[in-house]
Design a protein around this motif. Structure first.
Motif: not given
Length: 669
Positions: A177-180, A184-189, A216-222
């Motif tokens: 998580f620190r690296l992610a 600039d990769y929302p998916s890996i975050k 996580a759900a908010e990013i994945l839904q977007d």
């Protein structure tokens, strides 16, 4: 475009204005894309086979041949779930490029190690899974790429989580998580937060688990990543299940099921049916539980995923035993035992045998019950023998902790030596601190004066500038600070004959009258009243208060005003006290405490209800809005009036009034 050898391929590349190497890479990429689970295409496997055959025809180097082997294995895994054969072919591909140190081969080996680890994990083979993961991590650090390193740390965290070592799991997930966070990769975050949510769930730190899962759900839904969104919703459901909040767990399982069906992920659908079966069982809805488990069984058997089927049969046996369905319990327990033996799952065998033993005793098959009990004893002894090495590991861990404690003590001794020098520094700091304190006292007095001015301005900002009574801002602040432990009520009351009283009576007399009226109004209704504008009053009730009771109290209050204030224009008419419209809602609007609706949107919901009430020809009138339990939070988002109108049409919100609602004219949007 078809070709059967390298010469035809080179000619085709020239016709398309491609370099052969560039076209070769594009064909490989296109084949891989056709094998992605989230790709929605009815012909994707047929398209992938055509591309793989074309690549096979022109494969000349070991790397190209290895890629073809990998693609053939992957399509076999996607279509038929023949994971053991896939592993063999992946290893063959790996051996072909094992000594190749080029960047392309290194990236290819990295991908193979990652996929081999995943396959071994699915087949419950932890040792080879860890070996491939460590190799995957080594390659990531060799490449010095934060994206690959974060992904490798994530996979190691997942491995340790599945094997019950939450401490190591959290260590790897935190590093990922620190690296992610710097990428600039929302998916890996999203994926790293999902994994942190899983770990905190296993550690029963529910608040942290929900925080990361919802992020996580908010990013994945977007991003539209339905497969992972389903996993996230399932994790949220399991968090609620871990707290025995089974109704909420069912809600999120059903949401996950909708995502699975939308994406066509049959195995995920089967897993969700299994989870629903457990949740319904906990809620004592046995028929729903058995139906869900049977649907899961059908999917697992059809797709030949025995590592999920064994646990589904075990839960089937548990429910049947609990309900006294002895013959069915025997059948499912035997199936679970047969599958568990193939997977060498001793704990599953013991649990299934315990259900089998109970069922045999209840059906008076005592010989079978005795044999089952003997089998339980043998497996228990075997399990204890296997568990013995764990004690050695615990002792090793203890020694490691003692060693680290010794190092800390040594550091403490060195720090004590340094303190002698620090004493002089402390003396200087004390003198400096005295000077600072003097300055702080001076600054504090200045800040206190500014705070008094600020509080006074806040008060002036919260009252109506004309009547000097609490106004709109005070009302918003009041409902914004509500803690929904007990039900509350909000109402918006419009009295037509008071809408223009400030103009009809003049400022001085109208202010006196309105102050008297609001005092009487608050006492009569046992409410906190706020002036929004002339004749429009907002009410906050610290308890459940029905709309018809509010309407009766308002009319009574107006009747009393008529007896003492004959100078109000239009109040001399018999119907004056009846021109009252009320918008009414009960709080909380939604039962889900994780969803917060702003005070401004709650006020606008009141305005919507009042607008409908004011359009009713027969007066007095009220309109009360009550969302149903399953209403989504999205109906209370801008554009609010449009969303509310659609929700009413769909029956998600129930509207009540003291008049016929068939001819209601809802506000325009």
């Amino acid at each position: 475009m078809k070709f059967s050898n390298n010469a035809e391929f080179t000619q085709a590349a020239e016709e398309l204005s491609y370099q052969p190497d560039e076209l070769h890479r594009d064909l490989e990429l296109l084949a891989r894309l056709n094998l992605e689970a989230k790709l929605k295409s009815s012909t994707k496997y047929q398209d992938a086979e055509i591309l793989i055959n074309q690549l096979d025809a022109i494969a000349s180097t070991p790397l190209e041949q290895a890629i073809v082997i990998m693609l053939k294995a992957r399509i076999k895994g996607r279509q038929n779930q023949e994971y053991n054969q896939v592993i063999v072919q992946y290893n063959n591909a790996l051996n072909m490029v094992n000594t190749d140190v080029s960047l392309e081969s290194t990236l290819f080996k990295s991908s193979l190690h990652e996929q081999l680890s995943m396959l071994h994990s699915m087949l419950l083979q932890p040792t080879p899974a860890l070996s491939h993961l460590n190799r995957y991590r080594e390659i990531a650090y060799q490449l010095r790429n934060d994206y690959f390193i974060s992904d490798a740390e994530t996979e190691l965290g997942r491995y340790y989580n599945l094997n019950g070592d939450q401490a190591k799991s959290l260590q790897h997930y935190s590093e990922a998580f620190r690296l992610a966070s710097n990428l600039d990769y929302p998916s890996i975050k999203a994926h790293t937060q999902l994994n942190l949510a899983r770990t905190y769930r296993d550690l029963e730190q529910w608040d942290d688990a929900l925080k990361y899962a919802h992020n996580a759900a908010e990013i994945l839904q977007d991003l539209g990543q339905d497969a992972y969104l389903s996993d996230t919703l399932t994790v949220i459901a399991m968090i609620y299940a871990g707290q025995d909040k089974w109704n909420r767990a069912v809600d999120y399982y059903l949401n996950a099921q909708q995502v699975n069906e939308r994406s066509g992920n049959e195995i995920a659908t089967g897993i969700t049916f299994h989870n629903l079966g457990e949740a319904y069982f906990k809620l004592n809805n046995i028929q729903a539980a058995l139906k869900a488990l049977q649907q899961a069984n059908n999917i697992f058997r059809e797709r030949k995923v025995n590592h999920y089927l064994v646990h589904n049969e075990l839960l089937f046996a548990q429910i049947d035993t609990n309900q006294g369905m002895w013959l069915s319990a025997i059948d499912h327990a035997n199936k679970a035992i047969e599958l568990a033996k193939k997977k060498n799952l001793i704990e599953v065998q013991i649990e299934a045998l315990s259900y089998l033993s109970i069922a045999y005793r209840k059906t008076n098959d005592l010989n079978a019950a005795i044999e089952t009990t003997d089998s339980i004893i043998q497996l228990t002894n075997k399990s204890q023998e296997k568990a013995q090495p764990t004690n050695d590991y615990a002792e090793l861990t203890e020694q490691k902790l003692k060693f680290e404690l010794g190092l800390l003590q040594e550091k403490l001794v060195k720090q004590t030596t340094k303190n002698q020098y620090n004493q002089f520094i402390i003396l200087v700091l004390i003198i400096s601190f005295s000077i600072v304190i003097t300055l702080l006292i001076f600054i504090y007095k200045k800040l206190q004066q500014k705070n008094e001015l600020y509080l006074n301005s806040q008060y002036l900002n919260s009252i109506d500038p004309i009547t000097q009574i609490q106004g709109y801002r005070a009302f918003i602040q009041r409902i914004d600070n509500i803690r929904h432990i007990e039900p509350k009520t909000l109402a918006l009351v419009n009295i037509n004959e008071l809408n223009n009283i400030d103009i009809q009576l003049g400022l001085t007399e109208s202010v006196t009258l309105m102050q008297q009226f609001i005092t009487q109004f608050s006492q009569q209704l046992d409410t906190e009243a706020f002036i929004i504008r002339s004749g429009l009053i907002a009410c906050y009730f610290d308890k459940q208060y029905e709309a018809d009771a509010i309407l009766k109290a308002v009319i009574t209050c107006i009747e009393q005003l008529k007896l003492t204030q004959f100078t109000i224009p239009n109040f001399i008419h018999q119907s004056a006290g009846q021109h009252v419209s009320i918008g009414h809602i009960s709080l909380p609007l939604l039962d889900n405490p994780d969803v917060k609706i702003s005070a401004t949107l709650q006020f606008e919901t009141l305005q919507y209800a009042l607008a409908a009430a004011m359009k009713i020809t027969e007066q007095p009138a009220y309109v009360s809005l009550r969302p149903l339990n399953f209403a989504p939070a999205a109906i209370f988002m801008p554009p609010l009036f449009l969303n509310l109108t659609q929700a009413l049409n769909r029956g998600i919100i129930r509207a009540e009034s003291n008049h016929d609602m068939q001819d209601f004219e809802w506000p325009k949007h």
